[in-house]
Design an enzyme around this catalytic site. Structure first.
Site, PDB file in Angstrom:
ATOM      1  N   THR A 390      -0.545 -12.388 -45.371  1.00 12.45           N
ATOM      2  CA  THR A 390       0.531 -12.505 -46.363  1.00 12.45           C
ATOM      3  C   THR A 390       1.127 -13.895 -46.270  1.00 12.45           C
ATOM      4  OG1 THR A 390       1.008 -10.158 -46.156  1.00 12.45           O
ATOM      5  CG2 THR A 390       2.774 -11.473 -47.031  1.00 12.45           C
ATOM      6  N   ASP A 430      -1.963   0.384 -47.339  1.00 13.12           N
ATOM      7  CA  ASP A 430      -0.534   0.427 -46.979  1.00 13.12           C
ATOM      8  C   ASP A 430       0.044   1.818 -47.247  1.00 13.12           C
ATOM      9  OD1 ASP A 430      -0.081  -2.002 -45.844  1.00 13.12           O
ATOM     10  OD2 ASP A 430       0.885  -2.915 -47.583  1.00 13.12           O
ATOM     11  N   SER A 454       5.821  -0.993 -48.859  1.00 11.88           N
ATOM     12  CA  SER A 454       5.683  -2.333 -48.289  1.00 11.88           C
ATOM     13  C   SER A 454       6.826  -2.593 -47.324  1.00 11.88           C
ATOM     14  CB  SER A 454       5.738  -3.357 -49.430  1.00 11.88           C
ATOM     15  OG  SER A 454       5.823  -4.658 -48.915  1.00 11.88           O
TER      16      SER A 454
END
Ligand code: GLU
Length: 571
Positions: A390, A430, A454
């Site tokens: 990320t 996720d 998230s």
């Protein structure tokens, strides 16, 4: 102490020449800019952002240019095949809003999609590569939505720096080189092998020139045709083909899934910390709720007990984190599918009640989720996976518009498959791989059309007058919440400039053992924490990649995480 550090930072900043000063070695104490600033994970990406600001672009324009370059130079972390959240402060209205470009599960997704034989969940490692874990990418549509509202430069202009770099090539940076070298798990995935290894099997090394003509071509199409050119037509078809024909774990995404993708503008989640106020990303991110809760609990203690890296600070932050992570695991999921008790979880008295569970002298062990004062379903907490790929950027423009954007392909190199020069995300992992635990549903179970939970936490803090004070965020999977909370406390209570707060050795607690990043400070803390009942895990090198900007008198100072290649630049 607080004032002294900031003062020192400013004196140092002011002693540097203008226009060039803000380029900094990561972690450098105080790059300073008078009017506009970009903090991002790669120098070439930050340059593209500043180029847009100099051309009269807004922070949103700059973010788009930064993202397009990141997808080229840091493809293991983020790109147009992934998703993102953008928090935006609009100086005209003094309001903060957020854009949700989180990936969505295709219509073919099923609650049991990640269960293996015998109904047991597969390991995350098994579930990641291929087509099944790929969510409908959200970055392009989200950026277009933000641009329609807040962009100043023409959309196509924002793609120019990335197209040029992709065509001409760029020297591979240290982080990409390190990542390729260390990524032995995916080295045999055909797309990675073809793009990032030489024919003799040696990985692309730092400084070697990497070109990506296919990516340049994709960007040209999106520059010309807007998000439509991504979600329909040739690119969309290539995504569907790749998902269906992935070397492992084929998925069922369709052209319709892509054409139906809709980004959302959402109210951010906000709350107080002492006299300050902060806003961050709400569901489907758990980040905002958890950070507001952690800080809400910590404000019960005086700032003197929250000085960065002291035993009391690390202990108290670990306890507040335990409680917040326990709520996160149980209550938060996509609000279109589960009734997330956001108000209840942020309720002042509820947070004070949770804070009262903190013993300043002793670790509480595994925290249980609370009972927020708002109707909620009976749910089982999910188990949190790790691993991350990320990137976080933060930008302020001349008008004072601020963006904090965390953007991701989820794991390193996402689903390890590429389409037309970019990686596809693996964000569906996720989801809780188990849809039901201990006989109760999990809020974050997979479902068609649902956004996975998230932890991404783009965060903006306001001073007591409601004016912008600082902006920060990080990669790091579930640990993002801990990284951001630590950094915000260090900047607010410790008075550290962003560069110093970001470089601090990490201490975290994800409601499991207290995690210490190996460093002299933490070596000294370890026995003391153990004496307070903490079980401790020591890790070498945390995966944070924080980038932050802070308003100071006459301008801005910023910081980039020394753990990555990021820089802060500005004018
Ligand atoms: N996909 C993760 C999330 O949305 C972030 C992964 C990472 O930070 O590396 O929480």
């Amino acid at each position: 102490m607080r004032c002294a550090r900031l003062f020192l930072a400013l004196v140092l900043a002011a002693s540097l020449p203008f226009n060039t000063i803000a380029r900094t070695a990561p972690g450098f104490v105080a790059p300073f800019a008078k009017s506009q600033m970009v903090a991002a994970a790669n120098p070439l990406a930050a340059d593209a952002g500043l180029e847009m600001l100099r051309a009269g672009g807004s922070a949103v324009d700059a973010a788009i240019a930064v993202q397009m370059v990141l997808g080229l130079v840091e493809p293991e972390s983020s790109g147009i095949g992934g998703g993102a959240f953008m928090l935006l402060f609009d100086p005209k209205t003094k309001k903060t809003t957020s854009f949700d470009g989180r990936e969505v599960a295709p219509a073919s997704a099923r609650p049991d999609m990640f269960l293996g034989s015998g109904g047991k969940p597969r390991t995350k490692m098994e579930a990641i590569p291929g087509g099944l874990s790929v969510g409908i990418p959200g970055v392009v549509a989200m950026l277009e939505m933000a641009h329609r509202k807040y962009g100043k430069l023409p959309w196509a202009r924002l793609f120019q720096p990335a197209i040029k770099l992709a065509d001409n090539g760029f020297p591979v940076g240290p982080k990409l080189a390190r990542t390729i070298k260390g990524f032995t798990r995916g080295a045999n995935m055909p797309d990675i092998k073809a793009r990032f290894y030489h024919p003799d099997g040696t990985p692309l090394a730092q400084g070697e020139i990497y070109r990506n003509a296919e990516y340049a071509d994709s960007l040209r199409k999106i520059a010309r045709g807007g998000a439509r050119a991504f979600y329909t037509g040739e690119i969309a078809q290539a995504i569907v083909d790749k998902v269906h024909n992935a070397p492992v774990n084929q998925g069922g995404m369709t052209l319709e899934d892509l054409a139906n993708f809709t980004p959302l503008e959402r109210e951010p989640v906000c709350g107080p910390y002492r006299a300050w106020r902060l806003c961050s990303m709400g569901p489907p991110s758990s980040g905002g709720i958890a950070i507001v809760q952690i800080l809400g609990m910590l404000q019960r203690f005086p700032a003197s007990q929250l000085q960065p890296g002291t035993l009391s600070e690390v202990h108290l932050r670990a306890q507040a984190s335990r409680l917040a992570y326990a709520d996160r695991a149980k209550f938060v999921g996509d609000p279109a599918f589960v009734k997330v008790p956001v108000k209840g979880l942020l309720d002042k008295d509820y947070i004070a009640g949770r804070a009262a569970l903190i013993d300043p002298a002793k670790d509480m062990g595994t925290a249980a989720a609370g009972n927020p004062p708002e109707k909620h379903a009976a749910l089982s907490p999910q188990r949190s996976p790790v691993l991350h790929g990320t990137s976080h950027m933060t930008i302020v423009d001349k008008t004072g518009q601020v963006i904090a954007m965390t953007t991701s392909v989820e794991s390193v190199f996402g689903a390890e498959v590429m389409v037309k020069g970019f990686f596809l995300n693996n964000t569906l992992t996720d989801f809780s791989l188990d849809p039901v635990l201990d006989g109760l549903p999990v809020a974050n179970a997979p479902a068609p059309g649902k956004r996975p939970l998230s932890a991404m936490s783009p965060t903006i803090v306001f001073d007591p007058n409601g004016d912008f004070l600082l902006s920060v965020g990080s990669p790091g999977g579930p640990a993002i919440i801990g990284y951001v909370a630590q950094t915000v406390v260090a900047m607010l209570d410790g008075g550290l400039p962003p560069g110093e707060a970001i470089a601090l050795p990490r201490q975290l607690n994800l409601n499991s053992p207290t995690r210490l990043e190996r460093s002299p400070t933490n070596d000294a803390l370890e026995p003391q924490l153990k004496a307070m009942g903490h079980t401790v895990t020591v890790v070498t090198g945390e995966g944070s990649g924080l980038h932050g900007i802070r308003k100071v008198k006459g301008g801005y100072i910023g910081g980039a995480d020394p753990r990555r290649d990021g820089v802060v630049i500005g004018d």
